[in-house]
Write a protein that holds these residues in place. Structure first.
Motif, PDB file in Angstrom:
ATOM      1  N   LYS A 170       4.776   0.546 -13.269  1.00 13.17           N
ATOM      2  CA  LYS A 170       3.884   1.671 -13.597  1.00 13.17           C
ATOM      3  C   LYS A 170       2.558   1.548 -12.853  1.00 13.17           C
ATOM      4  O   LYS A 170       2.079   2.517 -12.249  1.00 13.17           O
ATOM      5  CB  LYS A 170       3.636   1.696 -15.102  1.00 13.17           C
ATOM      6  N   ILE A 189       3.223   2.153  -9.020  1.00 15.55           N
ATOM      7  CA  ILE A 189       3.611   3.490  -8.568  1.00 15.55           C
ATOM      8  C   ILE A 189       2.521   4.520  -8.829  1.00 15.55           C
ATOM      9  O   ILE A 189       2.430   5.529  -8.128  1.00 15.55           O
ATOM     10  CB  ILE A 189       4.948   3.918  -9.227  1.00 15.55           C
ATOM     11  N   LYS A 190       1.650   4.278  -9.823  1.00 17.83           N
ATOM     12  CA  LYS A 190       0.607   5.271 -10.091  1.00 17.83           C
ATOM     13  C   LYS A 190      -0.412   5.336  -8.947  1.00 17.83           C
ATOM     14  O   LYS A 190      -1.134   6.330  -8.816  1.00 17.83           O
ATOM     15  CB  LYS A 190      -0.103   4.968 -11.406  1.00 17.83           C
ATOM     16  N   LYS A 213       1.156  11.233  -4.551  1.00 21.47           N
ATOM     17  CA  LYS A 213       1.725  12.022  -5.636  1.00 21.47           C
ATOM     18  C   LYS A 213       2.752  13.031  -5.142  1.00 21.47           C
ATOM     19  O   LYS A 213       2.617  14.237  -5.331  1.00 21.47           O
ATOM     20  CB  LYS A 213       0.613  12.698  -6.433  1.00 21.47           C
ATOM     21  N   ASN A 240       7.076  13.624  -5.325  1.00 21.21           N
ATOM     22  CA  ASN A 240       7.998  13.399  -6.436  1.00 21.21           C
ATOM     23  C   ASN A 240       8.259  11.907  -6.549  1.00 21.21           C
ATOM     24  O   ASN A 240       8.701  11.277  -5.584  1.00 21.21           O
ATOM     25  CB  ASN A 240       9.302  14.159  -6.202  1.00 21.21           C
ATOM     26  N   ARG A 241       7.995  11.339  -7.701  1.00 21.66           N
ATOM     27  CA  ARG A 241       8.104   9.893  -7.894  1.00 21.66           C
ATOM     28  C   ARG A 241       9.102   9.594  -9.013  1.00 21.66           C
ATOM     29  O   ARG A 241       9.083  10.254 -10.058  1.00 21.66           O
ATOM     30  CB  ARG A 241       6.740   9.293  -8.220  1.00 21.66           C
ATOM     31  N   TYR A 242       9.938   8.594  -8.784  1.00 19.16           N
ATOM     32  CA  TYR A 242      10.976   8.240  -9.744  1.00 19.16           C
ATOM     33  C   TYR A 242      11.101   6.717  -9.833  1.00 19.16           C
ATOM     34  O   TYR A 242      10.820   5.999  -8.868  1.00 19.16           O
ATOM     35  CB  TYR A 242      12.346   8.800  -9.310  1.00 19.16           C
ATOM     36  N   MET A 250       4.711   6.359 -17.969  1.00 14.39           N
ATOM     37  CA  MET A 250       5.039   6.879 -16.632  1.00 14.39           C
ATOM     38  C   MET A 250       5.415   8.355 -16.685  1.00 14.39           C
ATOM     39  O   MET A 250       5.049   9.130 -15.799  1.00 14.39           O
ATOM     40  CB  MET A 250       6.156   6.049 -16.002  1.00 14.39           C
ATOM     41  N   ARG A 251       6.115   8.734 -17.725  1.00 11.18           N
ATOM     42  CA  ARG A 251       6.494  10.154 -17.851  1.00 11.18           C
ATOM     43  C   ARG A 251       5.253  11.026 -17.977  1.00 11.18           C
ATOM     44  O   ARG A 251       5.213  12.140 -17.425  1.00 11.18           O
ATOM     45  CB  ARG A 251       7.412  10.339 -19.075  1.00 11.18           C
ATOM     46  N   ILE A 306       6.199  10.827 -13.714  1.00 13.47           N
ATOM     47  CA  ILE A 306       7.203   9.951 -13.096  1.00 13.47           C
ATOM     48  C   ILE A 306       8.415   9.868 -14.010  1.00 13.47           C
ATOM     49  O   ILE A 306       8.309   9.415 -15.154  1.00 13.47           O
ATOM     50  CB  ILE A 306       6.629   8.546 -12.859  1.00 13.47           C
ATOM     51  N   LYS A 307       9.547  10.303 -13.524  1.00 16.23           N
ATOM     52  CA  LYS A 307      10.787  10.214 -14.300  1.00 16.23           C
ATOM     53  C   LYS A 307      11.457   8.862 -14.079  1.00 16.23           C
ATOM     54  O   LYS A 307      11.348   8.281 -13.002  1.00 16.23           O
ATOM     55  CB  LYS A 307      11.753  11.338 -13.913  1.00 16.23           C
ATOM     56  N   THR A 308      12.183   8.408 -15.094  1.00 17.26           N
ATOM     57  CA  THR A 308      12.901   7.138 -15.013  1.00 17.26           C
ATOM     58  C   THR A 308      14.388   7.371 -15.258  1.00 17.26           C
ATOM     59  O   THR A 308      14.781   7.867 -16.324  1.00 17.26           O
ATOM     60  CB  THR A 308      12.373   6.119 -16.037  1.00 17.26           C
TER      61      THR A 308
END
Length: 260
Positions: free
Chosen positions: A86, A89-90, A94, A96-98, A121-122, A126-128
């Motif tokens: 987290k 990636i933050k 920005k 699309n981040r997964y 993250m969501r 950011i999707k997981t």
């Protein structure tokens, strides 16, 4: 994020995971900027994962190298590793981040609850995606993670489950297609073909018979998803009516040859 805990050494799971991840990164090398985190990391059996390969274009070679020099070890510090991911990636651009989480077990290090990290993250957009590999997964935790990550499937099993190499490759291909837009009805610049279109409009051939005809050659399909290509091999066996008389054949065994 790939679980490399000691349990991955059983039933050939580590070799299967390496193979499936390598196939994923090869297939979508031009479409997705991949990175890699293996957990546990270097800080002991519960050491949080670190970024082994930073997110970057054309990452397949570096990821393959990192996988090949790693072996299963330790426990499953899922929450701490997700927290590290987290924070990493933050700070990325920005787009699309997964996050793709692959695990064969349950979190067994402190902190023990990984869900808050996925929730956080969501909230950052950011999707997981969550993949359980093998029969020893904690289904309740993985369901909660998939729901928190915004990628829950319909039905009781919200995450993606795989029990062997073929299953895992198929699951990762599905996720890769979702992330890369393969199958969206438009041929993207990185795609060899678009699997949802007809072949006449740039779609992917599903059988060799859909490849362009070449005299005295037969087509062979290779690749998958939106990277399917036709290659050709020379006809070597005589066969009436195929328009070709291969070397060594004549009219006696191939009516396409000249009758002398």
């Amino acid at each position: 994020m790939l679980d490399r805990s000691g349990s991955m050494a059983s039933w050939g799971k580590w070799l299967s995971a390496k193979s499936a991840v390598t196939k994923l990164t090869t297939t979508y090398n031009a479409a997705i900027h991949f990175g890699l985190m293996l957990f546990p990391g270097p800080g002991g059996i519960c050491g949080k994962g670190i970024v082994d390969v930073p997110n970057q274009p054309n990452a397949k070679g570096k990821i393959a190298w990192a996988l090949n020099k790693s072996t299963p070890y330790g426990n499953t510090p899922m929450a701490a590793s997700l927290a590290f991911a987290k924070n990493y990636i933050k700070g990325s651009k920005k787009a699309n981040r997964y996050v793709l989480l692959i695990t064969d077990g349950a979190p067994n290090c402190q902190p023990s609850n990984p869900v808050p990290e996925v929730n956080a993250m969501r909230s950052m957009g950011i999707k997981t995606f969550v993949v359980g590999f093998g029969l020893g997964v904690d289904a309740a935790t993985l369901n909660a993670l998939a729901t928190a990550g915004g990628t829950a499937k319909s039905g009781w099993t919200k995450y993606y489950q795989a029990n062997n190499t073929a299953d895992l490759s198929k699951v990762l291909a599905t996720i890769g297609g979702i992330v890369s837009c393969c199958g969206n009805g438009k041929r993207e610049s990185w795609e060899v073909c678009e699997k949802s279109l007809p072949v006449s409009k740039g779609g992917c051939p599903k059988t060799a018979s859909q490849c362009a005809y070449k005299k005295c050659a037969y087509a062979v399909l290779s690749g998958s998803e939106c990277n399917v290509t036709c290659s050709y091999k020379p006809v070597t066996q005589p066969k009436d009516g195929d328009g070709c008389c291969p070397a060594g054949a004549n009219y006696n065994n191939d009516k396409d040859g000249k009758n002398k």
